[in-house]
Enzyme design. Structure first.
Site, PDB file in Angstrom:
ATOM      1  N   GLU A 308      90.845  85.333  23.601  1.00 36.64           N
ATOM      2  CA  GLU A 308      89.587  85.618  22.911  1.00 36.64           C
ATOM      3  C   GLU A 308      88.762  86.687  23.629  1.00 36.64           C
ATOM      4  OE1 GLU A 308      88.716  81.558  20.534  1.00 36.64           O
ATOM      5  OE2 GLU A 308      87.903  81.571  22.549  1.00 36.64           O
ATOM      6  N   ASP A 382      92.892  73.851  18.104  1.00 41.43           N
ATOM      7  CA  ASP A 382      91.611  73.916  18.807  1.00 41.43           C
ATOM      8  C   ASP A 382      90.708  72.717  18.533  1.00 41.43           C
ATOM      9  OD1 ASP A 382      89.665  74.900  20.397  1.00 41.43           O
ATOM     10  OD2 ASP A 382      89.095  76.590  19.117  1.00 41.43           O
ATOM     11  N   GLU A 410      82.211  70.353  18.985  1.00 45.99           N
ATOM     12  CA  GLU A 410      82.212  71.651  18.299  1.00 45.99           C
ATOM     13  C   GLU A 410      82.702  71.542  16.854  1.00 45.99           C
ATOM     14  OE1 GLU A 410      84.684  74.500  20.265  1.00 45.99           O
ATOM     15  OE2 GLU A 410      84.383  76.023  18.709  1.00 45.99           O
TER      16      GLU A 410
END
Ligand code: BDP
Length: 717
Positions: A308, A382, A410
């Site tokens: 990322e 993820d 998240e």
């Protein structure tokens, strides 16, 4: 009259404190007054005088904790009864115990490791004693917390014989905290690290944080974000890190930092960060030495490289082994370690993001230095509400693998949604990799027993912020607690953890425990149901990841788009990862791959993770996939409704503050569960072309409406 009222008020505040205000700050270390007189008397009789053995900050912390715990749970009687008893509670490490005490312990020390503890009741010379000991003072401290837990959960302390050691070496929280105090994916306020006022201002909260961690056996903390800022490695900040390390040390907690791979350029003035460049190697050696001069027990570095947009060895045509080993060389003389993350995926590989970490790392098995451990997320995508276990587990027998769980939510509704995550952790830890035949569970790879690995570890991305109750939602403290307990013993059940957490945090009253424990245990499946049932994944909105966004298709990298993951079309839905598709299943042992490949054997909870199936595909319950999916979404919503009902009945068992905190959040969760259901079903219905089954509530808004929602200031982003 007035006086009497005052007395009652005072009494209530002191003894029934938690029926009144309780902001949740004390976490599971409530040490509530034990209301049963007989139990209190039993405890008072059995405990006796406190006799610390040996002098150290750690033993002193143990003494203070016992005093605090007993004082609060047993009241003032503790102080008086304590004076005229022959019984003792002796605590100290092996080296500091008297000979006659040691004899009583026989061979017990052979059964514990350096951090383990023994709690034993013994009688000699006409007196009764409870001995809490270990090989090290920190082991003793863990024993002290364990003993206090026995009282908090109202267990008997007669005839104790507890021998316990952590099964995993590195039990670490990862704080994704930035130096400006924002927390990436943090939903409980700002970072608890007040960098600006450190090192001179030492917030008492640092000590409370250390106490909480030590009480569940966590022994490491990575202070800063994996998306690292090199400035943390400058002397100005290392001085602040040192101050925190000094506070944490007597609690057995080591400090780690994330290392930005390009730091030699950014703060070192070099032109490259090539891990094979002499000056770069030297820069890291010197930097490491500088850190150890300040913090002699510094734990080491956590690194996110070439992921990322983070810099890494691949920027210089080197590989993960080159990068990790270079840092490992610098840390080796000081006993430090490198936690090198496997969370990588390439924008140039269009095949299947789920395959990439395995593809990139498994060929390096056996090439990393002994002080490198590879940190692998629980699943291959993820931190989704449900993911099959990551195929790297069990697949690198010569390389230590560290589990990375996310405690912060998240993808799970932020801190507004009440979910008990040990259920998720347990599912992954108990999953069978079959790498060495049946019973080769993920837990056995993580604790090293599968392949005889010496370095073992587990990390949890923290859900802690500076909200008064630490986690934004009092119920979510259970996830920090549960992570710690599973890090200590990955074979503990979620149910045991829920039970002990509730008793310590709220009440021992079964009328409260029973329904709330069940509510917690069911909560994870509820979230899966209303967000991503039947193996759906990664269908959240962009960037902030708040709320549903299955329609998102315009992001520059294909694997950032939800449509890449669900692949809904007029024929059906799901990602084919079998040999007819991306063949990601080939990364699992054949026994596992066969189960996933075959529609007859695949657990339906993972169906759409591995298969693209038609809308009228028949589920095991005889319903079509479309109907089954819609009903799952509805079930999730109904589950939240029933959580609300259950909680509402608990008003008399919980203090007002925490009761309302949880109540209001559950109501938000209910609204958002409906939002997920309606938005996803309306979107997928465009492809299925089928009506909603009768038992599913009709959406009150249009798909356009849901697609128009924007959240520019959603937290944690
Ligand atoms: C993703 C998060 C991102 C993290 C990344 C990571 O969206 O904020 O930096 O994981 O784990 O889930 O590195």
């Amino acid at each position: 009259m007035l006086k009497k009222n005052h007395f009652i008020l005072l009494f209530s505040i002191v003894f029934c404190n938690y029926i009144f205000a309780n902001d949740g700050y004390k976490l599971w270390l409530e040490y509530s007054y034990i209301k049963s007189e007989s139990l209190r008397k039993d405890y008072l009789k059995t405990i006796g005088k406190l006799v610390p053995s040996g002098h150290s900050e750690t033993i002193n912390i143990g003494l203070e904790e016992l005093k605090r715990g007993f004082g609060s749970m047993l009241g003032s009687e503790f102080l008086s009864s304590n004076k005229n008893t022959k019984n003792t509670l002796v605590f100290g490490s092996k080296a500091n115990l008297d000979k006659d005490v040691l004899i009583q312990l026989g061979n017990a020390f052979n059964e514990i490791n350096e951090e383990g503890f023994i709690i034993k009741s013994v009688a000699f010379k006409g007196k009764n004693h409870i001995i809490i000991t270990g090989k090290t003072d920190v082991g003793v401290l863990y024993g002290v917390y364990n003993f206090l837990r026995l009282l908090q959960t109202n267990q008997s302390i007669e005839k104790l014989h507890i021998i316990d050691s952590p099964k995993i070496n590195l039990r670490v929280l990862n704080h994704w905290d930035n130096l400006d105090r924002t927390v990436e994916r943090g939903y409980a306020g700002f970072s608890i690290w007040d960098w600006h006022r450190l090192p001179d201002y030492l917030d008492p909260r640092y000590t409370d944080y250390a106490r909480a961690n030590a009480s569940i056996g966590l022994n490491g903390t990575v202070l800063n974000n994996v998306n690292a800022n090199a400035i943390i490695l400058t002397p100005q900040y290392l001085e602040k890190v040192e101050a925190l390390a000094n506070i944490f040390r007597p609690y057995g907690i080591k400090v780690y930092l994330t290392a930005r791979f390009s730091a030699p350029i950014e703060i070192g003035g070099l032109e490259t960060a090539d891990p094979l460049d002499y000056n770069v190697i030297n820069w890291w050696k010197e930097k490491t030495k500088e850190i150890y001069q300040r913090i002699p027990d510094f734990g080491g570095f956590l690194v996110k490289a070439n992921s990322e947009g983070q810099p890494g060895p691949q920027n210089y045509d080197r590989n993960h082994v080159d990068g990790a080993n270079m840092l490992a060389n610098a840390l080796e003389p000081f006993g430090g370690i490198v936690m090198w993350r496997a969370f990588v995926y390439s924008e140039h590989d269009a095949s299947d993001r789920a395959k990439q970490a395995y593809t990139e790392f498994v060929p390096y098995d056996g090439q990393f230095k002994d002080n490198v451990i590879i940190q692998v997320k629980n699943g291959a995508i993820d931190f989704q509400p449900r993911e099959p276990f990551h195929p790297m587990f069990g697949a690198m027998p010569k390389t230590p693998l560290m589990m990375e769980f996310q405690i912060t939510q998240e993808y799970l509704g932020f801190s507004t949604h009440s979910i008990f995550l040990p259920k998720l952790y347990e599912e992954t830890l108990h999953a069978d990799t079959y790498r060495k035949g049946k019973g080769s569970t993920v837990a056995k790879d993580i604790d090293g027993s599968l392949d005889g690995k010496r370095l073992t570890g587990i990390a949890g991305v923290s859900n802690i912020g500076n909200d008064i109750n630490w986690t934004g939602n009092s119920l979510l403290q259970a996830n920090w607690y549960g992570f710690g307990r599973l890090a200590w013993n990955p074979y503990l059940s979620a149910e045991t953890i829920a039970d002990e957490w509730l008793k310590q945090t709220f009440s021992n009253n079964e009328t409260f425990i029973k329904p709330i424990k069940q509510m917690m245990l069911d909560s994870r499946e509820a979230v899966v149901n209303y967000m991503t049932p039947l193996g759906l994944h990664h269908i959240m909105d962009t960037g902030h990841h708040y709320g549903p966004g299955p329609w998102v298709s315009n992001l520059s990298r294909p694997e950032w788009n939800p449509v890449y993951y669900h692949k809904a079309d007029s024929l059906g839905i799901g990602f084919d990862r079998t040999p007819t598709g991306s063949n990601a299943t080939a990364q699992y042992a054949p026994e596992v791959a066969n189960v996933f490949n075959d529609l007859k054997s695949i657990p339906e909870q993972d169906l759409l993770w591995f298969h693209h199936v038609p809308w009228d595909y028949k589920l095991k319950n005889g319903k079509t996939l479309w109907n089954g999916m819609a009903l799952k979404y509805q079930e999730g919503v109904d589950q939240v409704a029933s959580m609300i009902k259950t909680w509402d009945k608990m008003e008399n068992y919980v203090d007002v503050e925490r009761f309302n905190n949880i109540k209001m959040l559950l109501n938000i969760q209910y609204k958002e569960a409906k939002w997920w259901r309606d938005a996803c079903l309306l979107y997928f219905q465009q492809f299925s072309g089928m009506p909603l089954p009768e038992d599913v509530e009709k959406p009150t808004q249009t798909l356009d409406y849901f697609q128009s929602l924007k959240f520019p200031f959603a937290p944690g982003n």
